[in-house]
Design an enzyme around this catalytic site. Structure first.
Site, PDB file in Angstrom:
ATOM      1  N   GLU A  74     -11.374   4.467  -0.834  1.00  0.00           N
ATOM      2  CA  GLU A  74     -11.738   4.668   0.563  1.00  0.00           C
ATOM      3  C   GLU A  74     -12.700   5.845   0.805  1.00  0.00           C
ATOM      4  OE1 GLU A  74      -8.652   4.345  -0.612  1.00  0.00           O
ATOM      5  OE2 GLU A  74      -7.339   5.979  -0.009  1.00  0.00           O
ATOM      6  N   ASP A 114      -3.497  -3.010  -2.347  1.00  0.00           N
ATOM      7  CA  ASP A 114      -4.571  -2.010  -2.419  1.00  0.00           C
ATOM      8  C   ASP A 114      -4.373  -1.139  -3.671  1.00  0.00           C
ATOM      9  OD1 ASP A 114      -6.709  -0.420  -1.744  1.00  0.00           O
ATOM     10  OD2 ASP A 114      -5.624   0.775  -0.256  1.00  0.00           O
ATOM     11  N   ASN A 115      -5.433  -0.447  -4.080  1.00  0.00           N
ATOM     12  CA  ASN A 115      -5.341   0.589  -5.138  1.00  0.00           C
ATOM     13  C   ASN A 115      -4.859   0.070  -6.487  1.00  0.00           C
ATOM     14  OD1 ASN A 115      -3.936   2.429  -2.485  1.00  0.00           O
ATOM     15  ND2 ASN A 115      -5.964   2.834  -3.289  1.00  0.00           N
ATOM     16  N   ASP A 151       0.845  -1.201   0.000  1.00  0.00           N
ATOM     17  CA  ASP A 151       0.000   0.000   0.000  1.00  0.00           C
ATOM     18  C   ASP A 151       0.878   1.248   0.000  1.00  0.00           C
ATOM     19  OD1 ASP A 151      -2.289   1.481   0.012  1.00  0.00           O
ATOM     20  OD2 ASP A 151      -2.701   1.265   2.148  1.00  0.00           O
ATOM     21  N   LYS A 187       2.545   3.265  -5.985  1.00  0.00           N
ATOM     22  CA  LYS A 187       1.947   2.240  -6.843  1.00  0.00           C
ATOM     23  C   LYS A 187       2.953   1.677  -7.856  1.00  0.00           C
ATOM     24  CE  LYS A 187      -1.062   3.428  -4.183  1.00  0.00           C
ATOM     25  NZ  LYS A 187      -1.046   2.714  -2.903  1.00  0.00           N
TER      26      LYS A 187
HETATM   27  C1  SAM Z   1      -1.636   4.936   0.891  1.00  0.00           C
HETATM   28  S1  SAM Z   1      -0.540   5.368   2.166  1.00  0.00           S
HETATM   29  C2  SAM Z   1      -0.559   3.954   3.204  1.00  0.00           C
HETATM   30  C3  SAM Z   1      -1.862   3.803   3.950  1.00  0.00           C
HETATM   31  C4  SAM Z   1      -1.814   2.759   5.052  1.00  0.00           C
HETATM   32  N1  SAM Z   1      -1.413   1.465   4.554  1.00  0.00           N
HETATM   33  C5  SAM Z   1      -3.186   2.641   5.672  1.00  0.00           C
HETATM   34  O1  SAM Z   1      -4.060   2.036   5.037  1.00  0.00           O
HETATM   35  O2  SAM Z   1      -3.378   3.150   6.760  1.00  0.00           O
HETATM   36  C6  SAM Z   1       1.015   5.254   1.362  1.00  0.00           C
HETATM   37  C7  SAM Z   1       2.225   5.487   2.263  1.00  0.00           C
HETATM   38  O3  SAM Z   1       3.345   4.908   1.618  1.00  0.00           O
HETATM   39  C8  SAM Z   1       4.484   5.718   1.840  1.00  0.00           C
HETATM   40  N2  SAM Z   1       5.437   5.380   0.787  1.00  0.00           N
HETATM   41  C9  SAM Z   1       5.498   5.843  -0.486  1.00  0.00           C
HETATM   42  N3  SAM Z   1       6.459   5.221  -1.170  1.00  0.00           N
HETATM   43  C10 SAM Z   1       7.026   4.328  -0.329  1.00  0.00           C
HETATM   44  C11 SAM Z   1       8.042   3.340  -0.464  1.00  0.00           C
HETATM   45  N4  SAM Z   1       8.670   3.170  -1.622  1.00  0.00           N
HETATM   46  N5  SAM Z   1       8.340   2.588   0.608  1.00  0.00           N
HETATM   47  C12 SAM Z   1       7.701   2.740   1.784  1.00  0.00           C
HETATM   48  N6  SAM Z   1       6.714   3.667   1.969  1.00  0.00           N
HETATM   49  C13 SAM Z   1       6.377   4.420   0.928  1.00  0.00           C
HETATM   50  C14 SAM Z   1       3.967   7.129   1.828  1.00  0.00           C
HETATM   51  O4  SAM Z   1       4.850   7.991   2.516  1.00  0.00           O
HETATM   52  C15 SAM Z   1       2.606   6.945   2.520  1.00  0.00           C
HETATM   53  O5  SAM Z   1       2.721   7.172   3.895  1.00  0.00           O
END
Ligand code: SAM
Length: 287
Positions: free
Chosen positions: A267, A235-236, A207, A210
């Site tokens: 969501e 997800d997504n 998640d 993408k």
């Molecule tokens: C959609 S949110 C996650 C939502 C969470 N799983 C929830 O449902 O509560 C995406 C998160 O992924 C983090 N993110 C983006 N790229 C990433 C990566 N390559 N590795 C780890 N985290 C990452 C972003 O900073 C963000 O906080």
């Protein structure tokens, strides 16, 4: 003398158009609010979220302080140890105060069910954000299970940690700041500090960014951390979309992976469709 009407009129027209669009959208948001918000995504907090999408990709935060505001709300309002109450409070904040990119309550049920079916002892989450999906995971994980949640933004990981402590689940979740695509540092840490090794990971929740779904799944596969029966939920897959990940699993269907697609919604609303994939590693290529 010829006038260069075209060159000076174009910016003026664009400015007028921008004002008209802003007035229309602003009016629609106000009308929606006065009508009791029947259109869930026609809210200032959702538009602000979309306007902040470049920063969101860069930093993982919207940029208006909503993640900190959520942590403050949880600290102020939640009863310590009330896991269900904290999850409800976050859903309520995302619906009424500021939209949050959590997996949310509808897709959250799909995640819950997949964890209950898989009964995993070691779970890996990529993308913590404010810790909402980790709370849901902790609620349904079997006794003795541990979730490792990887997040690239230290600020988000800090918000999540504060929320997990209030909810009383911080003893079951390990926060790891980093990303699997950082050249090996985070994967090395998972191996050296947390014992990630051959066949040790039972469940993965993707998640995060993408475009990182497929490369990170391949990194996990190459590291040999999965075993036949390991489950990966993503997800997504439709919105915003992970087309290369979807194509990979379609190509591997019945061979290396078996995937169940769950048609659902983005969501906190019921209009925009989304897709959650639940994939089980079969382990051996079948003819
Ligand atoms: C959609 S949110 C996650 C939502 C969470 N799983 C929830 O449902 O509560 C995406 C998160 O992924 C983090 N993110 C983006 N790229 C990433 C990566 N390559 N590795 C780890 N985290 C990452 C972003 O900073 C963000 O906080």
């Amino acid at each position: 003398m010829r006038r260069t009407v075209g060159s000076s009129a174009a910016p003026e027209r664009a400015a007028v158009l921008a004002v008209l669009v802003a007035a229309f959208v602003g009016g629609a948001v106000v009308a929606n609010r006065l009508a009791g918000k029947p259109v869930p995504f026609l809210r200032w907090s959702v538009l602000r979220f979309l306007l902040g999408s470049r920063r969101l990709v860069r930093e993982g935060r919207v940029g208006d302080g909503r993640e900190e505001a959520l942590a403050r709300r949880v600290v102020e309002v939640a009863r310590p140890g009330d896991l269900d109450g904290v999850i409800e409070l976050i859903d309520d904040f995302a619906r009424r105060t500021s939209f949050l990119m959590n997996v949310g309550d509808e897709k959250g049920l799909l995640l819950d069910d997949a964890i209950v079916r898989a009964r995993p002892l070691r779970l890996l989450e990529l993308g913590t954000y404010c810790g909402y999906s980790a709370l849901r995971a902790a609620r349904v994980m079997p006794p003795g299970a541990r979730l490792y949640s990887v997040e690239s933004s230290a600020a988000n990981a800090d918000v999540a940690q504060r929320i997990w402590e209030i909810a009383g689940v911080s003893d079951r979740i390990t926060s790891v700041v980093g990303s699997l695509g950082d050249g090996g540092a985070t994967m090395d840490r998972l191996a050296a500090e947390y014992g990630f090794s051959s066949g040790s990971v039972d469940f993965v929740f993707l998640d995060h960014a993408k475009e990182a779904y497929l490369p990170d799944l391949l990194r996990i596969e190459d590291a040999g951390w999965l075993h036949p029966g390991s489950v990966v939920v993503a997800d997504n897959v439709l919105t915003p979309g992970a087309p290369d990940y979807l194509a990979y699993l379609r190509g591997e269907e019945g061979r290396r992976w078996r995937t169940v697609p769950h048609r659902t919604h983005v969501e906190y609303q019921k209009v925009l469709p989304d897709l959650v994939l639940e994939s089980t590693l079969l382990g051996v290529a079948q003819p």
